[in-house]
Design an enzyme around this catalytic site. Structure first.
Site, PDB file in Angstrom:
ATOM      1  N   LYS A  12       0.830  -1.281  -0.124  1.00  0.00           N
ATOM      2  CA  LYS A  12      -0.337   0.026  -0.068  1.00  0.00           C
ATOM      3  C   LYS A  12       0.803   1.481   0.112  1.00  0.00           C
ATOM      4  O   LYS A  12       1.719   1.115   0.422  1.00  0.00           O
ATOM      5  CB  LYS A  12      -0.889  -0.315   1.296  1.00  0.00           C
ATOM      6  CG  LYS A  12      -1.701  -1.382   1.237  1.00  0.00           C
ATOM      7  CD  LYS A  12      -2.722  -1.109   2.385  1.00  0.00           C
ATOM      8  CE  LYS A  12      -3.841  -1.996   1.909  1.00  0.00           C
ATOM      9  NZ  LYS A  12      -5.101  -1.903   3.596  1.00  0.00           N
ATOM     10  N   TYR A  52     -12.542  -1.423  -3.940  1.00  0.00           N
ATOM     11  CA  TYR A  52     -13.122  -1.939  -1.649  1.00  0.00           C
ATOM     12  C   TYR A  52     -14.810  -1.679  -1.867  1.00  0.00           C
ATOM     13  O   TYR A  52     -14.741  -1.756  -0.110  1.00  0.00           O
ATOM     14  CB  TYR A  52     -12.022  -0.818  -1.383  1.00  0.00           C
ATOM     15  CG  TYR A  52     -10.145  -1.851  -0.463  1.00  0.00           C
ATOM     16  CD1 TYR A  52     -11.107  -2.503   0.296  1.00  0.00           C
ATOM     17  CD2 TYR A  52      -9.965  -0.305  -0.872  1.00  0.00           C
ATOM     18  CE1 TYR A  52      -9.500  -2.900   0.697  1.00  0.00           C
ATOM     19  CE2 TYR A  52      -8.306  -0.796   0.354  1.00  0.00           C
ATOM     20  CZ  TYR A  52      -8.255  -1.709   0.472  1.00  0.00           C
ATOM     21  OH  TYR A  52      -7.465  -2.245   1.894  1.00  0.00           O
ATOM     22  N   ASN A 115      -1.717   0.137   7.458  1.00  0.00           N
ATOM     23  CA  ASN A 115      -0.807  -0.963   7.407  1.00  0.00           C
ATOM     24  C   ASN A 115      -0.168  -1.705   6.374  1.00  0.00           C
ATOM     25  O   ASN A 115      -0.129  -3.082   6.709  1.00  0.00           O
ATOM     26  CB  ASN A 115      -2.676  -2.177   8.103  1.00  0.00           C
ATOM     27  CG  ASN A 115      -3.560  -2.240   7.185  1.00  0.00           C
ATOM     28  OD1 ASN A 115      -3.264  -2.298   5.595  1.00  0.00           O
ATOM     29  ND2 ASN A 115      -4.533  -2.801   7.232  1.00  0.00           N
ATOM     30  N   HIS A 118      -2.407  -5.302   1.949  1.00  0.00           N
ATOM     31  CA  HIS A 118      -3.338  -6.286   1.403  1.00  0.00           C
ATOM     32  C   HIS A 118      -3.106  -7.265   1.060  1.00  0.00           C
ATOM     33  O   HIS A 118      -2.411  -7.415   0.275  1.00  0.00           O
ATOM     34  CB  HIS A 118      -4.402  -4.926   0.528  1.00  0.00           C
ATOM     35  CG  HIS A 118      -4.874  -5.884  -0.131  1.00  0.00           C
ATOM     36  ND1 HIS A 118      -6.410  -5.879   0.833  1.00  0.00           N
ATOM     37  CD2 HIS A 118      -5.362  -7.052  -1.434  1.00  0.00           C
ATOM     38  CE1 HIS A 118      -7.386  -6.749  -0.246  1.00  0.00           C
ATOM     39  NE2 HIS A 118      -7.254  -7.695  -0.980  1.00  0.00           N
ATOM     40  N   GLU A 129     -10.265 -10.562  -7.500  1.00  0.00           N
ATOM     41  CA  GLU A 129      -8.728  -9.588  -7.088  1.00  0.00           C
ATOM     42  C   GLU A 129      -8.113  -9.406  -8.661  1.00  0.00           C
ATOM     43  O   GLU A 129      -7.012  -8.936  -8.231  1.00  0.00           O
ATOM     44  CB  GLU A 129      -8.566  -9.066  -6.129  1.00  0.00           C
ATOM     45  CG  GLU A 129      -9.633  -8.544  -4.559  1.00  0.00           C
ATOM     46  CD  GLU A 129      -9.081  -8.633  -3.374  1.00  0.00           C
ATOM     47  OE1 GLU A 129      -9.909  -8.307  -2.305  1.00  0.00           O
ATOM     48  OE2 GLU A 129      -8.103  -9.000  -2.971  1.00  0.00           O
TER      49      GLU A 129
HETATM   50  N1  UDP Z   1      -9.671   0.044   7.769  1.00  0.00           N
HETATM   51  C1  UDP Z   1      -9.182   1.068   7.676  1.00  0.00           C
HETATM   52  N2  UDP Z   1     -10.472   0.905   9.542  1.00  0.00           N
HETATM   53  C2  UDP Z   1     -11.444   0.848  10.197  1.00  0.00           C
HETATM   54  C3  UDP Z   1     -10.728  -1.261   9.437  1.00  0.00           C
HETATM   55  C4  UDP Z   1     -10.347  -1.260   8.164  1.00  0.00           C
HETATM   56  O1  UDP Z   1      -9.267   2.089   8.094  1.00  0.00           O
HETATM   57  O2  UDP Z   1     -11.836   0.072  10.776  1.00  0.00           O
HETATM   58  C5  UDP Z   1      -8.975  -0.276   6.336  1.00  0.00           C
HETATM   59  C6  UDP Z   1      -7.514  -0.841   5.837  1.00  0.00           C
HETATM   60  O3  UDP Z   1      -6.470  -0.590   5.702  1.00  0.00           O
HETATM   61  C7  UDP Z   1      -8.101  -2.680   6.031  1.00  0.00           C
HETATM   62  C8  UDP Z   1      -9.213  -2.185   5.430  1.00  0.00           C
HETATM   63  O4  UDP Z   1      -9.527  -1.114   4.948  1.00  0.00           O
HETATM   64  O5  UDP Z   1      -6.718  -3.053   5.585  1.00  0.00           O
HETATM   65  C9  UDP Z   1      -9.521  -2.994   4.764  1.00  0.00           C
HETATM   66  O6  UDP Z   1     -10.576  -3.605   5.839  1.00  0.00           O
HETATM   67  P1  UDP Z   1     -10.562  -5.373   5.868  1.00  0.00           P
HETATM   68  O7  UDP Z   1     -10.936  -5.526   7.088  1.00  0.00           O
HETATM   69  O8  UDP Z   1     -10.665  -5.377   4.841  1.00  0.00           O
HETATM   70  O9  UDP Z   1      -9.489  -6.187   6.299  1.00  0.00           O
HETATM   71  P2  UDP Z   1      -8.035  -6.530   5.605  1.00  0.00           P
HETATM   72  O10 UDP Z   1      -8.755  -7.552   5.206  1.00  0.00           O
HETATM   73  O11 UDP Z   1      -7.090  -5.271   4.933  1.00  0.00           O
HETATM   74  O12 UDP Z   1      -6.921  -7.030   7.511  1.00  0.00           O
HETATM   75 MG    MG Z   2     -10.191  -7.593   3.567  1.00  0.00          MG
END
Ligand code: UDP
Ligand code: MG
Length: 136
Positions: A12, A52, A115, A118, A129
């Protein structure tokens, strides 16, 4: 029995900006993943919204799409036995504060939104994807 899978991984903007591309790729390679395809791109806000869209009802959706489109990203197809589950393990929990020692998000993640990586969360989403970025 082998279970060769492909998953979609993204380095990212926060990590690309900090020049962590090679370090993070080495994490994948050292864990047995093969980087089958890769490209460096920058998404438009609209493309990030499309990518997303499963999160479109979430309160963080707009900020998330702004962020993902804020700078260059590296998108990769990673290949390995059980690639989807093993990549999720290697990435660690969404919130770097909660992720385990040794995971990519623990090492490099800044916050729950920035974080660093992805990874697809299921076989079905991995296919969607991978097509999103590599179908031509
Ligand atoms: N995210 C965020 N706030 C939250 C939860 C998620 O900004 O409270 C962002 C974060 O970058 C995350 C992405 O949204 O990686 C997608 O969320 P998901 O729950 O799918 O997490 P992931 O699969 O990436 O662990
Ligand atoms: Mg996710």
């Amino acid at each position: 029995m082998s279970n060769l899978e492909k998953t979609l991984s993204i380095i990212k903007p926060d990590a690309v900006e900090r020049k962590l591309e090679n370090e993070i790729k080495n994490c994948f390679i050292n864990s047995g993943f093969v980087i089958e395809k890769e490209k460096k791109i920058q998404l438009s806000k609209e493309e990030a919204e499309d990518f997303y869209k499963v999160h479109q009802t979430k309160p963080f959706y707009n900020d998330l799409c702004e962020y993902l489109s804020s700078g260059p990203i590296i998108v990769m197809i990673l290949k390995k036995d059980n690639a989807i589950t093993d990549n999720r393990k290697l990435m660690g929990a969404t919130d770097p504060k909660k992720s385990e020692e040794g995971t990519i998000r623990k090492k490099y993640g800044i916050s729950i939104d920035k974080n660093s990586v992805h990874g697809s969360d299921s076989l079905e989403n991995a296919k969607i994807e991978i097509d999103f970025f590599f179908k031509n």
